[in-house]
Design a protein around this motif. Sequence first.
Motif, short mmCIF file in Angstrom:
data_model
loop_
_atom_site.label_atom_id
_atom_site.label_comp_id
_atom_site.label_asym_id
_atom_site.label_seq_id
_atom_site.Cartn_x
_atom_site.Cartn_y
_atom_site.Cartn_z
N THR A 1 0.51 -1.02 0.33
CA THR A 1 -0.67 0.05 0.11
C THR A 1 0.61 0.83 0.23
OG1 THR A 1 -1.48 -1.86 1.35
CG2 THR A 1 -1.74 1.13 1.13
N ALA A 2 1.96 1.34 0.56
CA ALA A 2 3.07 2.01 0.57
C ALA A 2 3.57 2.57 -0.10
CB ALA A 2 3.49 1.93 1.97
N ALA A 3 4.02 1.64 -0.88
CA ALA A 3 4.75 1.74 -2.34
C ALA A 3 3.70 2.27 -3.83
CB ALA A 3 5.19 0.27 -3.24
N GLY A 4 1.98 2.23 -3.33
CA GLY A 4 0.60 2.38 -4.86
C GLY A 4 0.92 3.92 -3.87
N VAL A 5 0.77 4.29 -2.61
CA VAL A 5 1.07 5.63 -2.32
C VAL A 5 1.93 7.01 -2.79
CG1 VAL A 5 1.35 8.14 -0.18
CG2 VAL A 5 0.02 5.34 0.00
N LEU A 6 3.30 6.38 -1.97
CA LEU A 6 4.19 6.89 -3.63
C LEU A 6 4.38 7.03 -4.51
CD1 LEU A 6 7.46 5.36 -0.57
CD2 LEU A 6 6.43 7.79 -1.20
N ALA A 7 3.24 5.69 -5.48
CA ALA A 7 3.63 6.20 -7.15
C ALA A 7 3.12 7.38 -7.16
CB ALA A 7 3.20 4.67 -7.24
N ALA A 8 1.69 6.88 -6.64
CA ALA A 8 -0.12 8.34 -6.94
C ALA A 8 0.75 9.44 -7.11
CB ALA A 8 -1.20 7.40 -6.24
N VAL A 9 1.61 9.71 -5.90
CA VAL A 9 1.90 11.12 -5.42
C VAL A 9 3.26 11.70 -5.98
CG1 VAL A 9 4.12 12.70 -4.01
CG2 VAL A 9 2.19 10.32 -2.97
N MET A 10 4.10 10.35 -7.05
CA MET A 10 4.88 11.10 -8.16
C MET A 10 4.36 11.05 -9.76
SD MET A 10 8.16 7.74 -7.34
CE MET A 10 9.32 8.47 -8.65
N ILE A 11 2.93 10.91 -9.67
CA ILE A 11 2.44 10.69 -11.34
C ILE A 11 2.07 12.18 -11.11
CG2 ILE A 11 0.66 9.53 -12.74
CD1 ILE A 11 1.17 7.30 -11.54
N ILE A 12 1.04 12.24 -9.66
CA ILE A 12 0.16 13.83 -9.41
C ILE A 12 1.29 14.76 -9.73
CG2 ILE A 12 -1.06 14.33 -7.77
CD1 ILE A 12 -2.53 12.18 -7.25
N ALA A 13 2.25 14.15 -8.99
CA ALA A 13 3.56 15.97 -8.74
C ALA A 13 4.62 15.72 -10.62
CB ALA A 13 4.63 15.40 -7.86
N ALA A 14 4.60 14.75 -11.70
CA ALA A 14 4.80 15.10 -12.87
C ALA A 14 3.89 15.33 -13.73
CB ALA A 14 4.96 13.48 -12.99
#
Length: 234
Positions: A98-111
Amino acid sequence: MLLHVFGTLGAALSMSIAWPQVYRSCVRRRTSGLSATACMLGVAMPLGWVTYGLLIGDPFQVVTNVVSSSTGAAILLALLITQPHLRTRKALLTSAGTAAGVLAAVMIIAALAALPQVSGPAAAATLGSVLACVSFVSAIPQPLALLRDRNQDLSGLSPLRWRLAAAACASWLLYGVGAGQPAVWASALVGLTSALIVNGVLIARAPRRAKAPSAAPVTWRHEVVTRNLATAGV
């Protein structure tokens, strides 16, 4: 003015939350009762809120969650060091998913926020919605771990940490409502519920101090016998 007070209070409490647990886990090396999944999310979620704060220019969110992610990382490291079975590949895949999913979403939205056609506030609204939804998931592991195993050793949990968590979430709830930030108050409401459950479990399972046995009462007959013996010179 009141909104600023709630924001300042929430930030101060949030930055103080983890230190009792850091002391217990990192200094005293006691981690029994901690949920690995919750500790993983304790690092990922603050990083998401740091990004959210940068996108909307909210210093309360940025400063608070930089500290929270740092203390969360310290607790997670202590947990992995003191409990080797949590470092196995299977255990890490389970706890870090779940933590990896959160970080992936954060990186995508930041991009996406870096694109000229996407504004910071718009990206922040999307990220806030994601974090608010994930907060429902992140609030479950620790209370669930305590409720599922009633004989679990809770010596690794800091009661002060969860009392501060309840106070911080209450402050952020009021701040989010006043500032018109649904993502903040929704996440705070979930966190408050989780903290209250953990506090309830810790209070219910706190060891009871045995009362010192009271002296046996002296009966009237015993007093009379003692007085008679004293009078007789015995």
